[in-house]
Scaffold this motif. Structure first.
Motif, PDB file in Angstrom:
ATOM      1  N   ASN A  26       0.363  -1.521   0.094  1.00 58.18           N
ATOM      2  CA  ASN A  26      -0.473   0.154  -0.020  1.00 58.18           C
ATOM      3  C   ASN A  26       1.020   1.338  -0.723  1.00 58.18           C
ATOM      4  O   ASN A  26      -0.024   2.466   0.691  1.00 58.18           O
ATOM      5  N   GLY A  27       1.300   1.072  -0.624  1.00 63.87           N
ATOM      6  CA  GLY A  27       2.837   2.236  -0.637  1.00 63.87           C
ATOM      7  C   GLY A  27       2.398   3.697  -1.506  1.00 63.87           C
ATOM      8  O   GLY A  27       1.563   3.127  -2.370  1.00 63.87           O
ATOM      9  N   ARG A  28       2.186   4.792  -0.881  1.00 71.92           N
ATOM     10  CA  ARG A  28       2.139   6.009  -1.677  1.00 71.92           C
ATOM     11  C   ARG A  28       2.715   6.302  -2.508  1.00 71.92           C
ATOM     12  O   ARG A  28       2.620   6.963  -2.820  1.00 71.92           O
ATOM     13  N   SER A  29       4.195   5.541  -2.744  1.00 71.46           N
ATOM     14  CA  SER A  29       5.057   6.249  -4.143  1.00 71.46           C
ATOM     15  C   SER A  29       4.554   6.065  -5.166  1.00 71.46           C
ATOM     16  O   SER A  29       3.680   5.158  -5.625  1.00 71.46           O
ATOM     17  N   LEU A  30       4.647   7.475  -5.770  1.00 72.45           N
ATOM     18  CA  LEU A  30       4.471   6.751  -7.322  1.00 72.45           C
ATOM     19  C   LEU A  30       5.480   5.841  -8.295  1.00 72.45           C
ATOM     20  O   LEU A  30       5.162   5.276  -9.911  1.00 72.45           O
ATOM     21  N   PHE A  31       6.354   5.640  -7.985  1.00 73.09           N
ATOM     22  CA  PHE A  31       7.748   4.423  -7.624  1.00 73.09           C
ATOM     23  C   PHE A  31       6.875   3.031  -7.782  1.00 73.09           C
ATOM     24  O   PHE A  31       6.203   3.005  -6.581  1.00 73.09           O
ATOM     25  N   LEU A  32       7.132   2.101  -8.667  1.00 73.75           N
ATOM     26  CA  LEU A  32       7.376   1.014  -7.779  1.00 73.75           C
ATOM     27  C   LEU A  32       8.688   0.002  -8.236  1.00 73.75           C
ATOM     28  O   LEU A  32       9.425  -0.194  -9.498  1.00 73.75           O
ATOM     29  N   ILE A  33       9.341  -0.556  -7.218  1.00 73.10           N
ATOM     30  CA  ILE A  33      10.606  -1.178  -7.283  1.00 73.10           C
ATOM     31  C   ILE A  33      10.161  -3.009  -7.790  1.00 73.10           C
ATOM     32  O   ILE A  33       9.915  -3.292  -6.829  1.00 73.10           O
ATOM     33  N   VAL A  34      11.099  -3.042  -8.432  1.00 71.90           N
ATOM     34  CA  VAL A  34      11.131  -4.488  -9.182  1.00 71.90           C
ATOM     35  C   VAL A  34      12.537  -4.626  -9.004  1.00 71.90           C
ATOM     36  O   VAL A  34      13.908  -5.024  -9.158  1.00 71.90           O
ATOM     37  N   ALA A  35      12.544  -6.133  -8.130  1.00 70.26           N
ATOM     38  CA  ALA A  35      13.739  -7.093  -7.918  1.00 70.26           C
ATOM     39  C   ALA A  35      13.857  -8.694  -8.468  1.00 70.26           C
ATOM     40  O   ALA A  35      13.207  -9.222  -8.072  1.00 70.26           O
ATOM     41  N   ASP A  36      14.170  -8.705  -9.686  1.00 63.30           N
ATOM     42  CA  ASP A  36      13.574 -10.093 -10.707  1.00 63.30           C
ATOM     43  C   ASP A  36      14.218 -11.120  -9.673  1.00 63.30           C
ATOM     44  O   ASP A  36      14.819 -11.865 -10.562  1.00 63.30           O
ATOM     45  N   HIS A  37      16.000 -10.155  -9.268  1.00 61.87           N
ATOM     46  CA  HIS A  37      16.988 -11.690  -9.408  1.00 61.87           C
ATOM     47  C   HIS A  37      17.064 -11.582  -7.294  1.00 61.87           C
ATOM     48  O   HIS A  37      18.274 -11.470  -7.295  1.00 61.87           O
ATOM     49  N   ALA A  38      16.268 -11.267  -6.964  1.00 55.75           N
ATOM     50  CA  ALA A  38      16.080 -11.604  -5.884  1.00 55.75           C
ATOM     51  C   ALA A  38      16.138 -12.826  -4.979  1.00 55.75           C
ATOM     52  O   ALA A  38      17.040 -12.407  -3.494  1.00 55.75           O
TER      53      ALA A  38
END
Length: 119
Positions: A26-38
């Motif tokens: 439910n983050g309010r930032s406009l950013f979406l962080i994707v970690a595809d090799h996490a």
């Protein structure tokens, strides 16, 4: 019906990690962080792709530390993070299905695990 019978033929069993984890949904930032090799998990059905467990702890299988780093950034920005939990040797989200690969795990995959891959 046992768990093994229920999960037969499925690449990921019910008791194994989900393919992705969402942090701060439910983050309010406009950013979406994707970690595809996490992550460096491997479904049991793939028999570790013939890769020794010691190798799955190395960079060949995942981006070491990226999950923790992305959680810190997501928290600082109040952004949502989606992180992949399975090793890049299992699924490489940077590649389109059928693309060339140099992943030794995929090159050495057991014949019975190929049915789970799109290659």
């Amino acid at each position: 019906m046992s768990a093994n019978e229920r999960d037969a033929g499925k690449p990921v069993a019910a008791d194994e990690p989900a393919p992705v984890t969402v942090h701060n949904a439910n983050g309010r930032s406009l950013f979406l962080i994707v970690a595809d090799h996490a992550g460096n998990s491997m479904p049991r059905a793939l028999h570790r792709l013939g890769v020794p467990e010691t190798e799955s702890k190395r960079h060949i299988a995942w981006d070491i530390g990226v999950a923790g780093l992305c959680r810190v950034v997501a928290d600082a920005l109040d952004a949502t993070l989606v992180q992949q939990n399975y090793s890049r040797l299992v699924i490489d989200c940077n590649r389109t299905p059928g693309s060339e690969t140099v992943d030794p795990g995929k090159q050495r995959a057991h014949a019975d695990t190929r049915k789970y891959r799109l290659e």
